[in-house]
Design an enzyme around this catalytic site. Structure first.
Site, PDB file in Angstrom:
ATOM      1  NE  ARG A 160      -1.183  -1.695   3.587  1.00  0.00           N
ATOM      2  CZ  ARG A 160      -1.191  -1.820   4.910  1.00  0.00           C
ATOM      3  NH1 ARG A 160      -2.273  -1.549   5.586  1.00  0.00           N
ATOM      4  NH2 ARG A 160      -0.110  -2.199   5.567  1.00  0.00           N
ATOM      5  CG  ASN A 218      -6.242  -4.161  -5.433  1.00  0.00           C
ATOM      6  OD1 ASN A 218      -5.794  -4.399  -4.311  1.00  0.00           O
ATOM      7  ND2 ASN A 218      -5.559  -3.468  -6.330  1.00  0.00           N
ATOM      8  CG  PHE A 260      -9.133  -2.696   3.943  1.00  0.00           C
ATOM      9  CD1 PHE A 260      -7.915  -2.812   4.578  1.00  0.00           C
ATOM     10  CD2 PHE A 260      -9.187  -2.006   2.732  1.00  0.00           C
ATOM     11  CE1 PHE A 260      -6.756  -2.269   4.039  1.00  0.00           C
ATOM     12  CE2 PHE A 260      -8.038  -1.459   2.182  1.00  0.00           C
ATOM     13  CZ  PHE A 260      -6.825  -1.591   2.847  1.00  0.00           C
ATOM     14  CB  CYS A 271      -4.647   0.541  -6.542  1.00  0.00           C
ATOM     15  SG  CYS A 271      -2.900   0.958  -6.595  1.00  0.00           S
TER      16      CYS A 271
END
Ligand code: UGA
Length: 441
Positions: A160, A218, A260, A271
């Site tokens: 990241r 992702n 997350f 991204c």
């Protein structure tokens, strides 16, 4: 073994320097003159914690920078392709840089100084790209056969921005995608040597699975964010509801996991938005309409509007209001503002006739390139808050966490704060008109 890393951007430079720090000899290639000159002078062209120290420690020792791709490839055993794969205006993926670099590598390996060079795609690419565009270009320009005279692999990167060095040094998994044992063996021993101390788990798979793993990883993370943003938006309409408590509770279920699940103004960066869009397009192109992924995108695209809606509901007309925006980068610890929700929110505030003052520890120079004199730019938080009617916190920078009620009371016309990241403890804010995304009224 000597490595060439083609493309010294957000992925290539940290990877090259972590490999160089571990003792590998690395030749980094940067075609952009400005970036090349910056790195040659010992500076990193973007903000990334720890990276400049790594550059200082390795430059002209194990790390060398060049703009001559032929020199780098001819003197390397393993060549990593880390070039940008940006989005075209029609949201399709632009593989021009990848193709150009593959052609240049092909030309260099044709001359054949090194025995069985291995070419590794690290750029994020749609499934099947490595075995079609990259392989065909390499074979066309080298006049050599993959698997016989050179190796081809896809090794996705999961780091990241903002924690690139730590993430590359301590990966949760190394995925090695190859279609032949010789290439797999070469890469296995390279990563064993880079990670001789940490020994991360390694998954050996095919090239197409490696490409898919990157997109799916992702897509899942982005979906997790859109999910919790949906829950935050629901919580906002329920008195007493608190998205933090809910995220903490569901995150303790090991089937869900706690990371997350931080609701906010939406995911940004170079991204998630791009990769989701590429993956949706790819999926449609092979005959499947991925409704779940499209919903993830829609939630994210509408989240900035939701932020404006909540502000307007609380503060009334925004026309003529003085608004302080704290946080511009798409997340903390970076100066990257690509696809940052802050940019969308500022555009909407200006359209509604508000006057906007901004603060960010790193991203103001990039912000000025977009808004020039339409905004006031403050390097000091107190100056940004001074004489404003509303403060909106959009990025999770650590410095915003330590703000106290007094900071707002003594500077603002009216101490009213909307915290989209719930970075401030609400108990400290009892004397301020404090509201947050995901806290019901
Ligand atoms: C992301 C992935 O996390 C990396 O694993 C991947 O390697 C990288 O994309 C890539 O494909 O190159 P990055 O975009 O640097 O990394 O940043 P993240 O930390 O994932 O954050 C992305 C966005 O999601 C930010 O706008 C962040 O604020 C937002 N976010 C993240 C949330 O809103 N909530 C969260 O709980 C987590």
């Amino acid at each position: 073994m000597t490595l060439a890393v083609i493309g010294l951007g957000f992925v290539g430079l940290p990877f090259a320097l972590v490999a160089a720090k571990s003792g590998q000899k690395v030749i980094g290639v940067e075609a952009d003159k400005k970036k090349y000159d910056t790195i040659r002078n010992g500076k990193v062209p973007f903000y990334e914690p720890k990276l400049e120290n790594f550059l200082k420690e390795t430059k002209d020792k194990t790390f060398e920078v060049t703009n001559d791709i032929n020199y780098a490839v001819s003197n390397s055993d393993i060549i990593f392709l880390c070039v940008n794969t940006p989005e075209n205006e029609d949201s399709s993926v632009n593989l021009t840089y990848l193709k150009t670099a593959a052609a240049q590598i092909g030309k260099s390996i044709k001359k054949g100084n090194n025995e069985f060079p291995v070419i590794v795609v690290k750029s994020t690419v749609p499934p099947q790209t490595t075995e079609s565009l990259v392989k065909n270009t390499l074979e066309e320009f080298s006049l050599k056969k993959v698997g016989e005279e050179f190796g081809l692999a896809m090794v996705p990167e999961f780091m990241r921005e903002g924690s690139a060095v730590n993430d590359i040094q301590n990966p949760h998994l190394v995925v090695i995608g190859t279609n032949d044992d010789k290439t797999d063996d070469r890469l296995t021993s390279l990563f064993e040597s880079i990670y001789q101390n940490s020994k991360p788990p390694t998954l050996h798979t095919s090239i197409v699975n490696s490409e898919l793993i990157k997109y799916v990883n992702n897509a899942f993370l982005a979906t997790k964010i859109s999910f919790i943003n949906t829950i935050a938006n629901i919580c906002n309409n329920i008195p007493g509801a608190n998205v933090e408590t809910i995220a903490e509770a569901i995150g303790r279920d090991p089937r869900i996991g706690k990371l997350f699940l931080n609701a906010g103004p939406g995911y940004g960066g170079s991204c998630f938005p791009k990769d989701l869009s590429d993956f949706v397009n790819y999926s449609k192109s092979i005959g499947y309409n991925p409704l779940l992924l499209e919903s993830t995108q829609q939630v994210n695209q509408t989240q900035p509007k939701k932020i404006i809606e909540i502000i307007t509901k609380k503060s009334g007309e925004l026309h003529g209001k003085q608004i302080a925006v704290l946080g511009i980068s798409f997340k903390k610890d970076t100066d990257d503002i690509r696809q940052s929700p802050s940019i969308k929110i500022i555009h909407q505030l200006l359209e509604l006739g508000a006057n906007v003052k901004t603060h960010d520890p790193k991203a103001l120079p990039n912000l000025k390139k977009i808004f020039s004199d339409k905004l006031v730019y403050c390097t000091d938080i107190a100056k940004c808050l001074k004489d404003t009617d509303l403060c909106v916190i959009l990025t999770d920078w650590d410095e915003y966490q330590s703000l106290s009620a007094d900071d707002f009371i003594k500077n603002m016309n009216e101490p009213r704060v909307f915290d989209t990241r719930r970075i401030i403890n609400p108990e400290k804010m009892l004397t301020v008109d404090y509201f947050a995304l995901g806290y019901g009224n």
